[in-house]
Motif scaffolding. Structure first.
Motif, short mmCIF file in Angstrom:
data_model
loop_
_atom_site.label_atom_id
_atom_site.label_comp_id
_atom_site.label_asym_id
_atom_site.label_seq_id
_atom_site.Cartn_x
_atom_site.Cartn_y
_atom_site.Cartn_z
N ALA A 137 -9.90 -11.45 -0.94
CA ALA A 137 -9.25 -11.70 0.34
C ALA A 137 -9.48 -10.56 1.32
O ALA A 137 -9.65 -10.77 2.52
CB ALA A 137 -7.75 -11.92 0.14
N VAL A 138 -9.50 -9.32 0.81
CA VAL A 138 -9.82 -8.17 1.66
C VAL A 138 -11.28 -8.25 2.08
O VAL A 138 -11.62 -8.02 3.24
CB VAL A 138 -9.53 -6.85 0.92
N ALA A 139 -12.16 -8.58 1.14
CA ALA A 139 -13.60 -8.65 1.44
C ALA A 139 -13.91 -9.71 2.48
O ALA A 139 -14.86 -9.58 3.26
CB ALA A 139 -14.38 -8.91 0.15
N ARG A 140 -13.12 -10.78 2.52
CA ARG A 140 -13.34 -11.84 3.51
C ARG A 140 -12.69 -11.49 4.85
O ARG A 140 -12.87 -12.21 5.83
CB ARG A 140 -12.76 -13.17 3.00
N GLY A 141 -11.94 -10.41 4.90
CA GLY A 141 -11.26 -10.02 6.14
C GLY A 141 -10.05 -10.88 6.43
O GLY A 141 -9.61 -10.97 7.58
N GLU A 142 -9.49 -11.50 5.41
CA GLU A 142 -8.40 -12.46 5.61
C GLU A 142 -7.01 -11.86 5.41
O GLU A 142 -6.03 -12.38 5.96
CB GLU A 142 -8.59 -13.66 4.67
N GLU A 143 -6.87 -10.82 4.59
CA GLU A 143 -5.57 -10.21 4.34
C GLU A 143 -5.61 -8.74 4.71
O GLU A 143 -6.50 -8.00 4.29
CB GLU A 143 -5.15 -10.38 2.88
N LEU A 144 -4.61 -8.32 5.50
CA LEU A 144 -4.51 -6.95 5.95
C LEU A 144 -3.40 -6.23 5.19
O LEU A 144 -2.41 -6.85 4.79
CB LEU A 144 -4.23 -6.90 7.45
N TRP A 145 -3.56 -4.90 5.07
CA TRP A 145 -2.63 -4.10 4.28
C TRP A 145 -2.09 -2.93 5.09
O TRP A 145 -2.72 -2.44 6.02
CB TRP A 145 -3.33 -3.56 3.03
N CYS A 146 -0.88 -2.47 4.68
CA CYS A 146 -0.34 -1.21 5.18
C CYS A 146 0.17 -0.40 3.99
O CYS A 146 0.25 -0.91 2.86
CB CYS A 146 0.76 -1.44 6.22
N GLN A 147 0.50 0.85 4.25
CA GLN A 147 0.84 1.79 3.17
C GLN A 147 2.30 2.22 3.29
O GLN A 147 2.72 2.75 4.31
CB GLN A 147 -0.07 3.02 3.27
N GLY A 148 3.09 2.00 2.23
CA GLY A 148 4.50 2.37 2.22
C GLY A 148 4.75 3.61 1.39
O GLY A 148 5.20 3.51 0.23
N TYR A 149 4.46 4.77 1.95
CA TYR A 149 4.66 6.05 1.26
C TYR A 149 5.80 6.85 1.90
O TYR A 149 6.87 7.01 1.35
CB TYR A 149 3.38 6.89 1.29
N SER A 150 5.54 7.39 3.09
CA SER A 150 6.46 8.34 3.71
C SER A 150 7.82 7.71 4.01
O SER A 150 7.93 6.52 4.32
CB SER A 150 5.87 8.87 5.02
N GLU A 151 8.86 8.55 3.92
CA GLU A 151 10.22 8.16 4.25
C GLU A 151 10.84 9.23 5.14
O GLU A 151 10.32 10.35 5.22
CB GLU A 151 11.04 7.98 2.97
N PRO A 152 11.96 8.92 5.81
CA PRO A 152 12.58 9.92 6.68
C PRO A 152 12.89 11.24 5.98
O PRO A 152 12.82 12.31 6.59
CB PRO A 152 13.87 9.22 7.14
N GLU A 153 13.24 11.19 4.69
CA GLU A 153 13.56 12.42 3.95
C GLU A 153 12.48 12.75 2.92
O GLU A 153 12.70 13.59 2.05
CB GLU A 153 14.91 12.27 3.24
N ALA A 154 11.33 12.09 3.02
CA ALA A 154 10.26 12.32 2.05
C ALA A 154 8.92 12.10 2.72
O ALA A 154 8.30 11.05 2.57
CB ALA A 154 10.42 11.39 0.84
N GLY A 155 8.47 13.10 3.48
CA GLY A 155 7.15 13.04 4.10
C GLY A 155 6.17 13.78 3.21
O GLY A 155 5.56 13.22 2.31
N SER A 156 6.06 15.09 3.42
CA SER A 156 5.24 15.89 2.52
C SER A 156 5.86 15.93 1.13
O SER A 156 5.16 16.05 0.13
CB SER A 156 5.12 17.31 3.08
N ASP A 157 7.18 15.83 1.06
CA ASP A 157 7.89 15.80 -0.22
C ASP A 157 7.96 14.36 -0.73
O ASP A 157 9.03 13.76 -0.80
CB ASP A 157 9.29 16.40 -0.05
N LEU A 158 6.81 13.80 -1.06
CA LEU A 158 6.74 12.39 -1.41
C LEU A 158 7.55 12.06 -2.66
O LEU A 158 8.12 10.97 -2.77
CB LEU A 158 5.28 11.98 -1.60
#
Length: 414
Positions: free
Chosen positions: A124-145
């Motif tokens: 689905a990614v290879a066909r360009g049909e589904e897009l993704w985002c990344q859920g890492y950083s938080e208000p109290e956990a940026g560099s301190d992941l």
């Protein structure tokens, strides 16, 4: 490292140029290179269509499988990946809306996912049909992941996710989000975390709020999870392996894509030089020296990127060195723009009013957006600590160390 392009690579280059010339037409050509950092709000629907155009040509995921291309992508060698990246940027093609899925999720699934996950998501990614985002950083956990607070509770055949993520690029457009969350409340810090694949179309359970920046645009978002659902078989690497998977993804984050970025940097530098020539600022010998220095440093970054391509897992601290180089360089370019244009750089449109959003030209946006270059993606301070400890082998000084330094990603490695 000996890095050169052979006959097969040059044939591949000709094919890439021909394809881009034949398909980068109409609304795609009109959009130009818009849609990169600082202008991700521009032409989203056109760029989604362009993603599908790229997928139809097999140009997404050249480096996933260098032999078979079994997920719908072309099989491309490392040098061919570089060729495509450079030709794409030189053609002035639109900023990619699928780069997170192609360059972050896909290599992570290939390294840590199971075959069912790869077969479900990579085509689905290879066909360009589904897009993704990344859920890492938080208000109290940026560099301190490792200090994140988002939790995922097992509920039958899946998980219920509650918490907040921040600085999430493309959250409003993405179909899926890979989320780092705590699945074992009895564990602390980096233990007990899991890497979950979460569908974004969950009204009432997932809310996306754009973050308005001083440039007037909103490339980043807050994402709120209120009982959002993820399937148990969409946990990458297994429950509790989230830290290992997340750190593996970060090591993959800066590769061939840095060369695309540098071609874009070269285009921006050319615009700044052109502004200096047109406005007469180039006659200032000190400013002229700074322009030449920016050009020379860009060449150094290119050769460093080529030299370190293919380093397994970011060996030798190459990703941290690359981030330090380009972050500072791009920020200095933004500052140079202001010097080149002088007082005119501070002037807005004649119809500006406090009630109406203001519009900036490309060079004004460049200056404002680059203020964040030494912070996002891992601040300069964090990158220097990684180099000091993992490359130079310097001791970790517990006394006097800041909380961010003490709890930086990878701090569990003694």
């Amino acid at each position: 490292m000996e890095f050169g392009f052979g006959t097969a690579d040059e044939g591949f280059r000709a094919e890439a140029r021909e394809w881009l010339a034949g398909h980068l037409v109409g609304e795609f050509a009109s959009l130009g290179a818009a849609g990169g950092p600082g202008s991700e709000h521009i032409g989203v629907e056109v760029r989604r269509a362009w993603e599908r155009e790229l997928g139809g040509g097999g140009w997404i995921g050249l480096g996933w499988d260098r032999v078979h291309g079994e997920y719908g992508n072309r099989a491309g060698s490392l040098t061919q990946q570089v060729v495509w990246a450079e030709e794409y940027a030189r053609a002035g093609a639109p900023g990619r809306v699928g780069h997170i899925g192609e360059n972050l999720l896909a290599p992570t699934l290939l390294a840590y996912g199971d075959q069912a996950q790869r077969k479900r998501f990579l085509p689905a990614v290879a066909r360009g049909e589904e897009l993704w985002c990344q859920g890492y950083s938080e208000p109290e956990a940026g560099s301190d992941l490792a200090g994140l607070r988002t939790v995922a509770v097992r509920d039958g055949a899946g998980y219920r996710i509650s918490g907040q993520k921040v600085w999430t690029s493309l959250a409003g457009e993405a179909d899926w989000c890979f989320v780092l969350a705590r699945t074992d409340p009895a564990e602390r810090r980096h233990r007990g975390l899991s890497f979950l694949l979460v569908p974004m179309a969950q009204p009432g359970r997932i809310e996306v709020r754009p973050i308005r920046q001083m440039s007037g645009t909103a490339e980043f978002n807050e994402v709120f999870f209120d009982g959002a659902v993820a399937r148990a078989d969409h946990v990458v690497g297994g429950a509790g392996a989230g830290w290992r998977v997340a750190m593996g993804l970060l090591a993959l984050e800066r590769g061939v894509s840095t060369l695309v970025q540098q071609v874009g940097f070269a285009r921006e530098l050319a615009e700044v030089v052109g502004a200096a020539v047109r406005g007469g600022a180039v006659r200032d010998p000190v400013l002229r020296e700074h322009l030449v220095r920016q050009w020379a440093e860009l060449q150094v970054m290119r050769w460093n990127a080529l030299r370190t391509l293919g380093a397994a897992g970011g060996a030798g601290g190459a990703p941290s060195v690359a981030k330090l180089l380009w972050g500072g360089w791009h920020q200095r370019l933004g500052e140079l723009v202001m010097r080149v244009r002088g007082a005119a750089a501070t002037v807005g449109p004649v119809d500006w009013s406090p009630e109406a959003p203001y519009e900036l030209d490309a060079l004004q946006r460049l200056f404002l957006f680059t203020r964040a270059d030494t912070i996002y993606g891992g601040s300069d301070e964090i990158q220097r600590n990684i180099i000091a400890e993992r490359v130079l082998g310097l001791p970790r000084a517990e006394r006097g160390m800041s909380r961010v330094e003490r709890e930086m990603p990878g701090a569990e490695r003694k």
